[in-house]
Design a protein around this motif. Structure first.
Motif, PDB file in Angstrom:
ATOM      1  N   GLN A  64      14.467  19.887  14.114  1.00  0.00           N
ATOM      2  CA  GLN A  64      15.394  21.021  14.091  1.00  0.00           C
ATOM      3  C   GLN A  64      15.866  21.402  15.491  1.00  0.00           C
ATOM      4  N   LEU A  94       9.866  22.439  15.298  1.00  0.00           N
ATOM      5  CA  LEU A  94       9.611  21.001  15.209  1.00  0.00           C
ATOM      6  C   LEU A  94      10.775  20.186  15.775  1.00  0.00           C
ATOM      7  N   PHE A 146       9.651  25.999   9.126  1.00  0.00           N
ATOM      8  CA  PHE A 146      10.858  25.450   9.745  1.00  0.00           C
ATOM      9  C   PHE A 146      12.058  25.498   8.803  1.00  0.00           C
ATOM     10  N   SER A 147      11.781  25.498   7.481  1.00  0.00           N
ATOM     11  CA  SER A 147      12.878  25.426   6.516  1.00  0.00           C
ATOM     12  C   SER A 147      13.532  26.783   6.253  1.00  0.00           C
ATOM     13  N   ASP A 148      13.052  27.821   6.877  1.00  0.00           N
ATOM     14  CA  ASP A 148      13.679  29.141   6.772  1.00  0.00           C
ATOM     15  C   ASP A 148      14.733  29.251   7.870  1.00  0.00           C
ATOM     16  N   GLY A 149      16.009  29.103   7.488  1.00  0.00           N
ATOM     17  CA  GLY A 149      17.074  28.999   8.489  1.00  0.00           C
ATOM     18  C   GLY A 149      17.693  30.314   8.918  1.00  0.00           C
ATOM     19  N   ARG A 150      17.101  31.453   8.561  1.00  0.00           N
ATOM     20  CA  ARG A 150      17.711  32.736   8.940  1.00  0.00           C
ATOM     21  C   ARG A 150      17.871  32.890  10.439  1.00  0.00           C
TER      22      ARG A 150
END
Ligand code: SF4
Lengths: 554, 179
Positions: free
Chosen positions: B129, B126, B97-101
């Motif tokens: 987000q 999740l 989830f922390s990969d915002g590309r």
């Protein structure tokens, strides 16, 4: 300063609700540590060595007395009675409990404050000149633009999870006090020939492991396009920045890897699509924000009679005179002055301030400076609008609070990160280093003779203490599990931006004061007339310093 | 069938996601299938697959939308022209989830390429987000299977106002408050 309207308040109260729910779900085990991590970081909450640390946002460093009193209340009720001014103009609390943080955020929201995006891989607090709005060399007040950038970046959905943190600074003066060339994006405000605001946009600067001076990406950008252009830069970074290695994840590495030409090309291509879009500014949007930054109700004063009075007060009290010489900055309004409150008395961690000092500073701000203050990236506090005729009384009050040490910009006024005493990332302690140097060089006349020297101390490569741009920089390193310190010389955080050079092998903690002494002795011997440290260094280079410091005994 | 959040309600998902390393030739697709193919499978067969209402494509987190228009998997030259709205659905993967590309990919698809079909977030999707996904232009969300889709729907409404414009119907507060 900017006043929240119903819209700002609503967004903030929804944030408080959101984080309360997130914390509750985390404590109930519904969110994993990893899932909670960026959520708490984007609310300024670190898990530190001893306790969580909460970083409260102070947009471009500006706040008022009501907010200061609430911060004092938080220091008293949720912490151990003090707060810390950080090098990004924010406030930090070192001892809150995780369970209390939602309540702290609710207390902050009552005074329109928060901890949004003060940490994590997102756009951080926008910073600028601590003398914004009063500096004589200012082209235009940068704060409305900072505020627009703050609003634009707040919960920007596309840039919520960048490869790494992202810092933006705005500079609007000839003398750069925002260190804009050391930011992921540096915005330099200018006027075109018809007086219209425009910006030079720099990108790829930064400190940290690999210090880099930013490069010009676009010159003369008309003000309408400020947000869309920065959006284009961030999109290129978000898509192409390194996400595998956190040490290579900052935009400076991307700009270097692509080369500035190729980077610019990508940005411009992206901007082709964003240009003219919804985030294009119009004068109504800008004027709305500018209305919050009009000059306060200055009295029409006679500057020369104010100066005469100061001269006679100076005669009576040489100590007051020293404070006037060192801690006061010129104001553009006749009869007014800018006052720096010195947060570095020896024996106190640089930038720390107690709850009772905070309350009293708030009272003094009400009495003498229209109720407003600014935090500086040098970890001091500024009263921007003090009548010269009030300076003596203010000085007396500040002396009583131990906030009037006349050492602004001198060796005993270091920038110093919290380091190993608090920070979980530290290699070494930094506060005891600052203190040891302050104690060794406690003769203020000697310090004045030396002239201004930026001493910057970081406890690790993350460079929160900006050691790369200190004229003398000290960096904590880990040498086989021992705390050691690397010394560097010749950094410059101003307009003539320069990165310091490493002197040589590192030193043990107890060697540092003697090392600094040798550096200063070398400087005094080689100095011509009243030359400043940096000028001597530039003239003679690093070698004479190196030779003296590493000379074999005997 | 797995649950899906689509346009703010929970529905049954009729599409099947084909793994990145699966082998799935176009002639093996029957009319009854509804498949979301990985880009590596879809792009070489683009000619035959475009226009089929039951075949769509998903992008990995390192696969920018420009690759849809390239000649090869490492070619983002956008040299092949076609109407992207022939695709019924495009999915974007969030491996973590922390990969915002994927947020930028979504905005590009909606804004630069004017994609109007279903834009779906897949992978580590999740609750916390959801609001960002929505604002970037996603309108369907394959919430991670061990998480409650009902809880995730609430995430779409974390905020009722936004300072800046993005790709949803919200007006930017920066622009609207004085209008
Ligand atoms: S420089 Fe390192 S030790 Fe100092 S505050 Fe930053 S992360 Fe912590």
């Amino acid at each position: 300063m900017y006043r929240y309207d119903a819209t700002d308040k609503q967004i903030l109260s929804e944030r408080v609700t959101q984080f309360r729910d997130q914390t509750k779900r985390f404590l109930a085990g519904e969110l994993s540590d990893n899932e909670f991590l960026p959520l708490r970081l984007q609310n300024g909450l670190y898990i530190q060595r001893l306790a969580p640390m909460l970083r409260v946002a102070v947009p471009y460093g500006l706040y008022n007395s009501t907010q200061m009193r609430q911060l004092a209340h938080i220091a008293r009720h949720y912490d151990k009675g003090y707060a810390h001014v950080s090098t990004r103009q924010n406030f930090q609390f070192n001892w809150p409990h995780l369970e209390d943080v939602p309540d702290i955020l609710a207390d902050l929201a009552q005074v329109d404050m928060h901890a949004i995006q003060t940490s994590g891989n997102c756009v951080r607090n926008i910073t600028t000149d601590q003398y914004a709005g009063v500096a004589a060399d200012e082209i235009e007040d940068p704060r409305p633009w900072c505020e627009l950038l703050r609003q634009w970046s707040t919960f920007h959905p596309e840039f919520a999870l960048l490869p790494r943190k992202f810092k933006i600074a705005v500079c609007a003066t000839r003398d750069d006090r925002a260190a804009f060339q050391f930011h992921d994006i540096g915005v330099e405000l200018k006027h075109d020939s018809s007086g219209q605001t425009q910006f030079d946009i720099y990108a790829g600067g930064g400190l940290g492991r690999t210090p880099v001076i930013a490069q010009l990406i676009r010159a003369d950008l008309p003000w309408q396009h400020l947000l869309t252009y920065i959006e284009a830069i961030l999109r290129v970074y978000n898509m192409h920045g390194n996400r595998e290695n956190k040490f290579k994840a900052r935009i400076k590495i991307l700009v270097r890897a692509l080369g500035v030409e190729a980077f610019r090309e990508k940005v411009e291509k992206e901007w082709d699509y964003l240009r003219g879009g919804e985030n294009t500014l119009d004068s109504a949007a800008v004027d709305y924000v500018k209305r919050h930054f009009v000059a306060p109700d200055y009295e029409q004063l006679d500057d020369s009679s104010a100066n005469r009075e100061l001269a006679s007060q100076r005669m009576e009290s040489p100590e007051f005179g020293r404070w006037l010489d060192k801690n006061i900055h010129a104001h553009r309004q006749p009869g007014y002055a800018v006052v720096n409150l010195a947060l570095k008395p020896t024996g106190i961690s640089p930038g720390d301030i107690s709850d009772s000092q905070m309350d009293q500073v708030a009272d003094l701000a009400d009495e003498y400076s229209f109720g407003e203050m600014r935090n500086t990236h040098n970890q001091n506090i500024v009263f921007a609008d003090v009548k010269k005729s009030d300076l003596y009384a203010l000085w007396q009050a500040l002396t009583g609070l131990r906030l009037a040490t006349p050492n602004l910009g001198y060796l005993s006024d270091p920038i110093c990160c919290p380091g190993g005493d608090y920070c979980a990332l530290a290699n070494a302690k930094s506060i005891p280093i600052a203190e040891a140097i302050q104690r060794k060089f406690d003769d203020i006349d000697y310090l004045y003779d030396l002239g201004p020297i930026d001493l910057n101390i970081s406890g690790c490569m993350n460079a929160c203490g900006h050691h790369h741009v200190g004229q003398i920089g000290i960096l904590g390193v880990d040498k086989k599990g021992q705390e050691f310190y690397q010394v560097s010389l010749g950094g410059n955080m101003g307009r003539e931006a320069a990165i310091a050079k490493i002197l040589g092998p590192s030193f043990a903690q107890d060697e540092i004061p003697a090392v600094i002494e040798k550096i200063l002795d070398t400087f005094v011997e080689l100095r011509e007339a009243e030359e400043h440290f940096l000028d001597t260094y530039k003239r003679v280079g690093i070698d004479p310093f190196k030779e003296r410091v590493y000379a074999k005994a005997g | 069938m797995p649950k899906l959040v689509k346009d703010e309600t929970i529905v049954e998902d009729s599409w099947t996601l084909v793994d990145a390393d699966a082998d799935y030739p176009a002639d093996a697709i029957s009319a009854g299938d509804q498949l979301i193919l990985p880009l590596a499978l879809w792009q070489p067969q683009r000619e035959v697959l475009l226009g089929k209402a039951n075949v769509s494509v998903w992008l990995g987190s390192k696969q920018a939308p420009a690759l849809l228009f390239g000649n090869a998997l490492d070619d983002d030259s956008e040299s092949v022209e076609f109407d992207i709205n022939q695709l019924p659905l495009i999915a974007i993967d969030f491996p973590v989830f922390s990969d915002g590309r994927g947020y930028s990919y979504a905005r590009q698809l909606r804004e630069r390429y004017a994609f109007k079909g279903e834009l779906r977030a897949i992978g580590d999707v999740l609750r916390d987000q959801m609001y960002f996904y929505k604002r970037c232009g996603f309108n369907s969300f394959a919430v991670r299977s061990d998480r409650d889709a009902e809880v995730a729907v609430a995430g779409l409404r974390d905020f009722s106002l936004s300072y800046q414009a993005a790709r949803d119907e919200a007006t930017a507060v920066i622009k609207s408050r004085h209008a």
